[in-house]
Design a protein around this motif. Structure first.
Motif, short mmCIF file in Angstrom:
data_model
loop_
_atom_site.label_atom_id
_atom_site.label_comp_id
_atom_site.label_asym_id
_atom_site.label_seq_id
_atom_site.Cartn_x
_atom_site.Cartn_y
_atom_site.Cartn_z
N GLY A 32 -4.92 13.62 -0.40
CA GLY A 32 -4.75 13.17 0.58
C GLY A 32 -6.19 11.62 -0.45
N GLY A 33 -6.26 9.99 0.99
CA GLY A 33 -6.93 9.22 0.10
C GLY A 33 -6.44 8.02 0.69
N ASP A 34 -7.51 7.02 0.77
CA ASP A 34 -6.80 5.34 1.38
C ASP A 34 -6.90 4.99 -0.28
OD1 ASP A 34 -7.22 4.09 3.17
OD2 ASP A 34 -9.32 3.86 3.61
N THR A 35 -6.29 3.89 -0.15
CA THR A 35 -6.54 1.88 -0.71
C THR A 35 -6.71 1.57 -0.51
OG1 THR A 35 -4.47 3.99 -1.54
CG2 THR A 35 -4.83 1.77 -2.47
N LEU A 45 -9.73 4.93 -3.20
CA LEU A 45 -9.46 3.64 -4.09
C LEU A 45 -9.39 2.59 -3.47
CD1 LEU A 45 -6.12 4.61 -5.80
CD2 LEU A 45 -8.42 4.83 -7.13
N ILE A 83 1.15 4.07 -3.00
CA ILE A 83 0.58 5.43 -2.80
C ILE A 83 1.53 6.43 -2.94
CG2 ILE A 83 0.43 7.43 -1.01
CD1 ILE A 83 -1.24 4.50 0.66
N PHE A 121 0.65 8.25 -6.38
CA PHE A 121 -0.18 9.21 -5.91
C PHE A 121 0.44 10.26 -5.29
CE2 PHE A 121 -2.55 6.11 -6.72
CZ PHE A 121 -3.55 6.47 -7.60
N GLU A 169 1.10 -1.24 -0.34
CA GLU A 169 0.03 -0.34 -0.28
C GLU A 169 1.30 1.68 0.48
OE1 GLU A 169 -2.63 -0.56 2.92
OE2 GLU A 169 -3.61 2.10 3.49
N PHE A 170 2.20 1.08 0.80
CA PHE A 170 3.16 2.58 1.13
C PHE A 170 3.19 2.71 -0.42
CE2 PHE A 170 2.18 0.92 5.28
CZ PHE A 170 1.36 2.06 5.54
N GLY A 223 0.01 17.82 2.19
CA GLY A 223 -0.02 16.95 1.21
C GLY A 223 -0.70 15.47 1.90
N VAL A 224 -0.29 14.49 0.75
CA VAL A 224 -0.38 12.96 1.00
C VAL A 224 1.69 12.25 1.36
CG1 VAL A 224 0.90 10.96 0.19
CG2 VAL A 224 -1.13 12.77 -1.33
N GLY A 225 0.87 11.71 2.63
CA GLY A 225 2.23 11.26 3.12
C GLY A 225 1.90 11.52 5.39
N ASP A 226 1.00 11.89 5.58
CA ASP A 226 0.85 12.22 6.81
C ASP A 226 -0.53 11.20 7.34
OD1 ASP A 226 1.28 12.19 10.13
OD2 ASP A 226 2.31 13.76 9.56
N ASP A 227 -0.73 11.44 8.86
CA ASP A 227 -1.99 10.48 9.28
C ASP A 227 -3.45 11.44 8.76
OD1 ASP A 227 -1.38 8.29 10.39
OD2 ASP A 227 -0.54 10.05 11.47
N LEU A 283 -8.83 11.14 -2.56
CA LEU A 283 -9.11 9.76 -3.86
C LEU A 283 -9.64 8.63 -2.87
CD1 LEU A 283 -9.28 8.80 -6.64
CD2 LEU A 283 -5.99 8.52 -6.07
P1 ADP Z 1 -3.70 6.08 7.93
O1 ADP Z 1 -3.60 4.40 8.02
O2 ADP Z 1 -3.62 6.51 8.56
O3 ADP Z 1 -5.09 6.61 6.81
P2 ADP Z 1 -3.14 5.18 5.03
O4 ADP Z 1 -1.69 4.45 4.96
O5 ADP Z 1 -4.16 5.15 4.39
O6 ADP Z 1 -2.57 6.48 6.23
O7 ADP Z 1 -2.59 6.73 4.10
C1 ADP Z 1 -1.49 7.29 4.68
C2 ADP Z 1 -0.62 8.53 3.52
O8 ADP Z 1 -1.96 8.43 2.02
C3 ADP Z 1 -1.36 9.50 3.63
O9 ADP Z 1 -1.22 11.09 3.89
C4 ADP Z 1 -2.86 9.11 3.11
O10 ADP Z 1 -4.03 10.35 2.90
C5 ADP Z 1 -2.66 8.90 1.59
N1 ADP Z 1 -3.19 7.97 0.29
C6 ADP Z 1 -3.68 7.11 0.71
N2 ADP Z 1 -4.46 6.44 -0.45
C7 ADP Z 1 -4.27 7.44 -1.32
C8 ADP Z 1 -4.43 7.29 -2.20
N3 ADP Z 1 -4.84 6.03 -2.82
N4 ADP Z 1 -4.56 8.70 -3.29
C9 ADP Z 1 -3.71 10.52 -2.43
N5 ADP Z 1 -3.31 9.79 -1.34
C10 ADP Z 1 -3.59 8.38 -0.86
#
Ligand code: ADP
Ligand code: MG
Length: 326
Positions: free
Chosen positions: A122-125, A92, A9, A13, A5-6, A28-32, A90
């Motif tokens: 940011g987002g979630d995958t 996904l 991303i 992304f 996952e990491f 932006g993307v990368g922290d909680d 986003l």
């Molecule tokens: P957490 O588990 O703390 O919720 P994640 O591991 O889900 O964090 O996400 C790590 C980082 O990556 C966060 O900043 C999150 O917003 C970003 N992220 C996760 N999936 C995506 C995606 N599909 N597009 C953009 N950013 C993403």
């Protein structure tokens, strides 16, 4: 996810975040969480859209088409409020980490983000059956957002662009395009809608109400009329803009029907006080006046001066209830 996952991303992304060039993005993307600033004297407007495989799109739809379809539909909601795009998140859900899929999806999404100046923050995958969610965030000057609620009796009803093309594009995909010369255009209108961001912004302080056309003109106009105090409308069907490609491919009658009920054109429908008519020519996109708001609650459709009915779900509903709704 098998790619990790990491890794996924980071590779596909995180590069889409352009925090350095956007003062509103602290992180932006990368922290909680992302950290963001809303400019003074502005309000945050946001909207979320989801596409699920098998429900909203056919299996094996190319990833770049999914990116443009998801992006267009989500951004169109910002356009309808007159908002300036700011941030995108986003969600996904992917059955597997297919590098080619991710490459073409993220490349297309990145292009569109740059074109429309919205920042992926940011987002979630997750792993599961293919589903894509975009949440868009934008700014409007405080108290100025366009809403569905402000239409007044005698206001002009206007639409942008050509209507019905998206439905024509879908028809072609399902049953073949009868006219190959129009296929590319209609296909693109279905998969890559052009959200009317600039037009929406230019309607702030001008339009009395606005909505984007996602369900179909009749249904979406009914939302404006109902929310504005159960008003009605008279529409001149011949004034509804139809693209030459749609008419050439499917004939005028079908084209008109799809323009009224087809949906997913992601153009704008808005109302304008009659004294603002002269300002229409200065708008940044082609706009047509297709009718006016009336006091009685009926929606009356005229074709070349004759009151008419057209068969199809939108109309039947209208005939039975005297009102158009979903
Ligand atoms: P957490 O588990 O703390 O919720 P994640 O591991 O889900 O964090 O996400 C790590 C980082 O990556 C966060 O900043 C999150 O917003 C970003 N992220 C996760 N999936 C995506 C995606 N599909 N597009 C953009 N950013 C993403
Ligand atoms: Mg997570």
């Amino acid at each position: 996810m098998s790619l990790g996952e990491f890794e996924l991303i980071k590779r596909f992304f995180a590069p889409l975040t352009e925090a350095s060039s956007d003062a509103s993005v602290v992180l932006g993307v990368g922290d909680d969480c992302a950290i963001l600033n809303v400019p003074d004297q502005h309000q945050l407007v946001l909207s979320i859209d989801t596409l699920v495989e098998g429900t909203h799109f056919l299996p094996d739809t190319p990833a770049e088409h999914l990116a443009s379809r998801l992006f267009g539909a989500a951004m169109s909601d910002l356009a309808a409020m007159g908002a300036t795009p700011a941030w995108l998140t986003l969600g996904l859900t992917l059955p597997e980490s297919d590098i080619n899929w991710l490459q073409s999806f993220s490349t297309k999404l990145g292009q569109l983000c740059r074109e429309y100046q919205i920042n992926l923050i940011g987002g979630d995958t997750t792993k599961g059956p293919l589903a894509l969610t975009a949440q868009v965030h934008g700014f409007v000057p405080t108290g100025k957002a366009l809403r569905r609620t402000g239409a007044q009796v005698d206001d002009l009803i206007c639409v942008s662009g050509y209507l019905g093309d998206s439905r024509g594009g879908l028809e072609g995909l399902l049953n073949g395009f009868p006219d190959q010369s129009a296929a590319e255009y209609l296909h693109k209108r279905f998969y890559a809608p052009s959200p009317q961001i600039e037009l929406g912004q230019s309607l702030l302080n001008k339009a009395s109400s606005a909505i984007d056309i996602s369900d179909g003109l009749l249904s979406d106009l009914a939302h404006i009329l109902n929310s504005s105090g159960n008003l009605g409308a008279r529409l001149q069907l011949e004034a509804i803009p139809l693209s030459p490609q749609l008419v050439q491919s499917f004939g005028e009658e079908k084209a008109r029907q799809w323009a009224l009920t087809g949906g997913e054109d992601f153009e704008l429908c808005f109302t304008l006080p009659p004294q603002a008519l002269a300002q229409l020519a200065q708008l940044p996109a082609p706009v047509a006046v297709i009718g006016k708001v009336t006091e009685d609650t009926d929606l009356q459709l005229f074709l070349r001066g004759e009151l008419c009915e057209i068969s199809g779900s939108g109309y039947d509903h209208f005939r039975n209830s005297g009102q158009v709704s979903e």
